[in-house]
Design a protein around this motif. Structure first.
Motif, PDB file in Angstrom:
ATOM      1  N   VAL A 209     -23.742   6.523 -38.896  1.00  0.00           N
ATOM      2  CA  VAL A 209     -23.185   5.420 -38.114  1.00  0.00           C
ATOM      3  C   VAL A 209     -23.555   5.684 -36.666  1.00  0.00           C
ATOM      4  CG1 VAL A 209     -21.089   4.323 -37.249  1.00  0.00           C
ATOM      5  CG2 VAL A 209     -21.267   4.907 -39.669  1.00  0.00           C
ATOM      6  N   ASP A 210     -24.174   4.700 -36.025  1.00  0.00           N
ATOM      7  CA  ASP A 210     -24.623   4.864 -34.641  1.00  0.00           C
ATOM      8  C   ASP A 210     -23.886   3.880 -33.739  1.00  0.00           C
ATOM      9  OD1 ASP A 210     -26.563   5.998 -32.653  1.00  0.00           O
ATOM     10  OD2 ASP A 210     -27.105   3.875 -32.495  1.00  0.00           O
ATOM     11  N   PHE A 211     -22.969   4.419 -32.911  1.00  0.00           N
ATOM     12  CA  PHE A 211     -22.242   3.607 -31.940  1.00  0.00           C
ATOM     13  C   PHE A 211     -23.012   3.534 -30.625  1.00  0.00           C
ATOM     14  CE2 PHE A 211     -18.508   4.795 -34.548  1.00  0.00           C
ATOM     15  CZ  PHE A 211     -17.883   3.551 -34.638  1.00  0.00           C
ATOM     16  N   VAL A 212     -22.983   2.362 -29.991  1.00  0.00           N
ATOM     17  CA  VAL A 212     -23.516   2.221 -28.639  1.00  0.00           C
ATOM     18  C   VAL A 212     -22.465   1.489 -27.811  1.00  0.00           C
ATOM     19  CG1 VAL A 212     -24.691   0.027 -29.112  1.00  0.00           C
ATOM     20  CG2 VAL A 212     -25.478   1.492 -27.233  1.00  0.00           C
ATOM     21  N   TRP A 227     -31.384   2.086 -22.495  1.00  0.00           N
ATOM     22  CA  TRP A 227     -30.373   2.705 -23.371  1.00  0.00           C
ATOM     23  C   TRP A 227     -30.144   1.859 -24.630  1.00  0.00           C
ATOM     24  CZ3 TRP A 227     -28.228   7.449 -23.081  1.00  0.00           C
ATOM     25  CH2 TRP A 227     -27.105   7.716 -23.865  1.00  0.00           C
ATOM     26  N   LYS A 228     -30.010   0.549 -24.453  1.00  0.00           N
ATOM     27  CA  LYS A 228     -29.796  -0.357 -25.589  1.00  0.00           C
ATOM     28  C   LYS A 228     -30.989  -0.339 -26.534  1.00  0.00           C
ATOM     29  CE  LYS A 228     -26.737  -3.680 -23.278  1.00  0.00           C
ATOM     30  NZ  LYS A 228     -26.601  -5.088 -22.816  1.00  0.00           N
ATOM     31  N   ASN A 229     -32.186  -0.374 -25.971  1.00  0.00           N
ATOM     32  CA  ASN A 229     -33.396  -0.400 -26.793  1.00  0.00           C
ATOM     33  C   ASN A 229     -33.542   0.866 -27.628  1.00  0.00           C
ATOM     34  OD1 ASN A 229     -34.192  -2.940 -25.980  1.00  0.00           O
ATOM     35  ND2 ASN A 229     -35.504  -2.196 -24.315  1.00  0.00           N
ATOM     36  N   CYS A 230     -33.165   2.013 -27.051  1.00  0.00           N
ATOM     37  CA  CYS A 230     -33.242   3.269 -27.801  1.00  0.00           C
ATOM     38  C   CYS A 230     -32.363   3.212 -29.046  1.00  0.00           C
ATOM     39  CB  CYS A 230     -32.823   4.440 -26.910  1.00  0.00           C
ATOM     40  SG  CYS A 230     -34.045   4.880 -25.662  1.00  0.00           S
ATOM     41  N   HIS A 231     -31.175   2.652 -28.889  1.00  0.00           N
ATOM     42  CA  HIS A 231     -30.269   2.539 -30.035  1.00  0.00           C
ATOM     43  C   HIS A 231     -30.767   1.484 -31.028  1.00  0.00           C
ATOM     44  CE1 HIS A 231     -26.837   5.174 -28.986  1.00  0.00           C
ATOM     45  NE2 HIS A 231     -27.342   5.055 -27.784  1.00  0.00           N
ATOM     46  N   ASN A 232     -31.257   0.366 -30.510  1.00  0.00           N
ATOM     47  CA  ASN A 232     -31.767  -0.673 -31.401  1.00  0.00           C
ATOM     48  C   ASN A 232     -32.929  -0.169 -32.254  1.00  0.00           C
ATOM     49  OD1 ASN A 232     -29.934  -2.575 -30.475  1.00  0.00           O
ATOM     50  ND2 ASN A 232     -31.313  -3.376 -28.907  1.00  0.00           N
ATOM     51  N   LYS A 233     -33.862   0.549 -31.618  1.00  0.00           N
ATOM     52  CA  LYS A 233     -35.012   1.079 -32.346  1.00  0.00           C
ATOM     53  C   LYS A 233     -34.577   2.104 -33.388  1.00  0.00           C
ATOM     54  CE  LYS A 233     -38.364   0.397 -28.597  1.00  0.00           C
ATOM     55  NZ  LYS A 233     -39.228   1.075 -27.585  1.00  0.00           N
ATOM     56  N   TYR A 234     -33.595   2.921 -33.021  1.00  0.00           N
ATOM     57  CA  TYR A 234     -33.115   3.939 -33.955  1.00  0.00           C
ATOM     58  C   TYR A 234     -32.546   3.285 -35.212  1.00  0.00           C
ATOM     59  CZ  TYR A 234     -30.534   7.872 -35.885  1.00  0.00           C
ATOM     60  OH  TYR A 234     -30.061   8.851 -36.728  1.00  0.00           O
ATOM     61  N   VAL A 241     -28.952   3.822 -41.608  1.00  0.00           N
ATOM     62  CA  VAL A 241     -28.142   3.863 -40.386  1.00  0.00           C
ATOM     63  C   VAL A 241     -27.426   2.530 -40.179  1.00  0.00           C
ATOM     64  CG1 VAL A 241     -28.193   4.037 -37.865  1.00  0.00           C
ATOM     65  CG2 VAL A 241     -29.620   5.552 -39.247  1.00  0.00           C
ATOM     66  N   THR A 242     -26.144   2.598 -39.886  1.00  0.00           N
ATOM     67  CA  THR A 242     -25.363   1.411 -39.538  1.00  0.00           C
ATOM     68  C   THR A 242     -25.113   1.423 -38.036  1.00  0.00           C
ATOM     69  OG1 THR A 242     -24.235   1.426 -41.686  1.00  0.00           O
ATOM     70  CG2 THR A 242     -23.198   0.169 -39.899  1.00  0.00           C
ATOM     71  N   GLY A 243     -25.612   0.412 -37.353  1.00  0.00           N
ATOM     72  CA  GLY A 243     -25.420   0.328 -35.905  1.00  0.00           C
ATOM     73  C   GLY A 243     -24.188  -0.485 -35.560  1.00  0.00           C
ATOM     74  N   ILE A 244     -23.406  -0.009 -34.603  1.00  0.00           N
ATOM     75  CA  ILE A 244     -22.191  -0.710 -34.176  1.00  0.00           C
ATOM     76  C   ILE A 244     -22.147  -0.760 -32.647  1.00  0.00           C
ATOM     77  CG2 ILE A 244     -19.667  -0.717 -34.152  1.00  0.00           C
ATOM     78  CD1 ILE A 244     -19.702   0.806 -36.790  1.00  0.00           C
ATOM     79  N   ILE A 245     -22.044  -1.972 -32.097  1.00  0.00           N
ATOM     80  CA  ILE A 245     -21.823  -2.130 -30.659  1.00  0.00           C
ATOM     81  C   ILE A 245     -20.322  -2.088 -30.421  1.00  0.00           C
ATOM     82  CG2 ILE A 245     -22.109  -3.614 -28.645  1.00  0.00           C
ATOM     83  CD1 ILE A 245     -24.516  -4.883 -30.066  1.00  0.00           C
ATOM     84  N   THR A 263     -11.651   4.808 -37.843  1.00  0.00           N
ATOM     85  CA  THR A 263     -11.924   4.119 -39.109  1.00  0.00           C
ATOM     86  C   THR A 263     -13.340   4.389 -39.597  1.00  0.00           C
ATOM     87  OG1 THR A 263     -10.357   2.358 -38.509  1.00  0.00           O
ATOM     88  CG2 THR A 263     -11.925   1.879 -40.272  1.00  0.00           C
ATOM     89  N   ALA A 264     -14.312   4.411 -38.674  1.00  0.00           N
ATOM     90  CA  ALA A 264     -15.705   4.683 -39.064  1.00  0.00           C
ATOM     91  C   ALA A 264     -15.851   6.092 -39.620  1.00  0.00           C
ATOM     92  CB  ALA A 264     -16.627   4.487 -37.869  1.00  0.00           C
ATOM     93  N   ILE A 265     -15.204   7.052 -38.972  1.00  0.00           N
ATOM     94  CA  ILE A 265     -15.275   8.443 -39.429  1.00  0.00           C
ATOM     95  C   ILE A 265     -14.625   8.599 -40.789  1.00  0.00           C
ATOM     96  CG2 ILE A 265     -14.475  10.797 -38.969  1.00  0.00           C
ATOM     97  CD1 ILE A 265     -14.741  10.164 -35.964  1.00  0.00           C
ATOM     98  N   THR A 266     -13.436   8.028 -40.952  1.00  0.00           N
ATOM     99  CA  THR A 266     -12.713   8.197 -42.219  1.00  0.00           C
ATOM    100  C   THR A 266     -13.387   7.433 -43.367  1.00  0.00           C
ATOM    101  OG1 THR A 266     -11.201   6.389 -41.592  1.00  0.00           O
ATOM    102  CG2 THR A 266     -10.506   8.627 -41.097  1.00  0.00           C
ATOM    103  N   LYS A 267     -14.004   6.311 -43.046  1.00  0.00           N
ATOM    104  CA  LYS A 267     -14.728   5.564 -44.082  1.00  0.00           C
ATOM    105  C   LYS A 267     -15.906   6.377 -44.592  1.00  0.00           C
ATOM    106  CE  LYS A 267     -17.372   1.349 -44.969  1.00  0.00           C
ATOM    107  NZ  LYS A 267     -17.947   0.111 -44.383  1.00  0.00           N
TER     108      LYS A 267
END
Length: 388
Positions: A209-212, A227-234, A241-245, A263-267
């Motif tokens: 899970v990748d938070f930005v 910074w946003k583009n680095c996360h989007n590309k990842y 990978v699940t991306g979450i803004i 919640t993300a960690i426990t899920k």
């Protein structure tokens, strides 16, 4: 508001039926010429390791450990990298290169092995800590069951960008060498760290899970976009990978929105646990209560003195002075012991030419707060204008 929310959430766990009685252990582990501090919240099953961002020690995670422990019943591990918190640093090693990220990961591996946690594990990391999670996952791909990345660096500093950043810190780094060894060695070796990490990535079979952040900590548009583009590309380049803004959150997302990260960690943890159903049920109960508490805090905030005061001044800025006076009057009636409400109401009354009523409000404000310099100045000005 968020700080109050976290306090409220920490008091709601009487409804959770987790059976464990967690025990916290603080220990210094000898990793060779220095010691690394570990904090362990005892549990069972696969442990969760938390890696802090640059400049932080393990205590930065303290606010979310209890709810995660209660929901997952897992062992939670935080630690201080060498030179941070209560961890010491290898004073015999004077070569900066030997104090880099490889040294940090070896410290962690030795510490986990001595503590008996060198088997299956889940990783959570923030900012610079994302490098450690990535490095650990590439060195132990069969052991890492999942990773939660919180606003980590990814490839942001690559392509010569780190050298530009370091150029702005050339005067600070020598100072850090005297005052903060941890920060110094991290900064002195960051260029090499970026070079090492540019060739590595978390194996794609490991769920991530990748938070930005939703509120950029960078201020320059180009840096925000980078910074946003680095996360989007990842996220785009990794099908697992699940991306979450994290809307409304700054760099420390777990502090601005605890339920989102918890919640993300426990899920993710539930998906790798034999007690998946029980953990999901506890997580669901937590989420319901968390959102209910959040709504309660919002309602309290929306009727607070500060909120009404801000609303009144917003109306004044729009030249809606009659409406502003009504809002300030309501605030004064709801908070009759607050000097500031009378002061603000008096200001609005002057705007609508109700001078005598305004004078009465300022006098009441000064009565409640004799140190009200603004009220005294306004009354003095009104007196002079009346005398002319």
């Amino acid at each position: 508001m968020k700080k109050h929310l976290l306090i409220s959430l920490l008091s709601i766990f009487c409804f959770i039926t987790a059976k464990s009685q967690s025990k916290t252990v603080d220990t210094l582990v000898d990793v060779g010429n220095h010691k690394i501090h570990f904090k362990i919240v005892k549990g069972k099953g696969i442990p969760i390791l938390f890696d802090s961002g640059g400049g932080n020690d393990g205590s930065v995670w303290n606010s979310i450990l209890k709810p995660i422990s209660e929901i997952t019943d897992a062992t939670l591990i935080t630690y201080d990298r060498a030179g941070f918190g209560t961890s010491t640093i290898d004073t015999l090693q004077t070569n900066d290169a030997k104090q880099g990220i490889i040294s940090s990961i070896e410290d962690l591996e030795i510490g986990l092995k001595k503590l008996g946690y060198d088997k299956e594990i889940m990783l959570v990391s923030h900012s610079y800590g994302g490098y450690l999670s990535t490095l650990y996952a590439t060195r132990h791909p069969k052991l890492v069951k999942g990773v939660v990345l919180i606003d980590v660096n990814h490839s942001y500093f690559e392509d010569g960008y780190i050298e530009k950043v370091l150029a702005t810190q050339d005067k600070l780094i020598p100072q850090w060498k005297k005052s903060n060894k941890g920060i110094y060695y991290m900064s002195a070796t960051i260029a090499k760290t970026v070079k090492i990490m540019s060739k590595l990535s978390i194996p794609q079979n490991i769920p991530v899970v990748d938070f930005v952040n939703g509120i950029p900590f960078y201020k320059i548009p180009d840096e925000i976009e980078r910074w946003k583009n680095c996360h989007n590309k990842y996220v785009e380049n990794n099908p697992n990978v699940t991306g979450i803004i994290a809307y409304g959150c700054g760099h420390a997302i777990w502090m601005d929105n605890p339920p989102l990260v918890i919640t993300a960690i426990t899920k993710m943890y539930a998906n790798s646990s034999k007690q998946k159903t029980e953990i999901q049920e506890r997580a669901l109960q937590y989420t319901i209560q968390a959102f209910n508490e959040d709504k309660k805090e919002q309602l309290a905030h929306n009727n607070s003195e500060d909120d009404l005061n801000n609303w009144g001044y917003e109306l004044l800025r729009k030249n809606e002075n009659e409406k502003a006076a009504e809002v300030f009057k309501l605030n004064m009636l709801l908070n009759p012991k607050s000097a500031n409400t009378y002061d603000s109401y008096g200001e609005a009354l002057l705007k609508i030419n109700k001078k005598e009523e305004a004078i009465a409000m300022y006098k009441k404000s000064i009565e409640l707060n004799p140190e009200n310099k603004n009220g005294k100045e306004v009354l003095e000005r009104i007196t002079k204008e009346t005398a002319k």
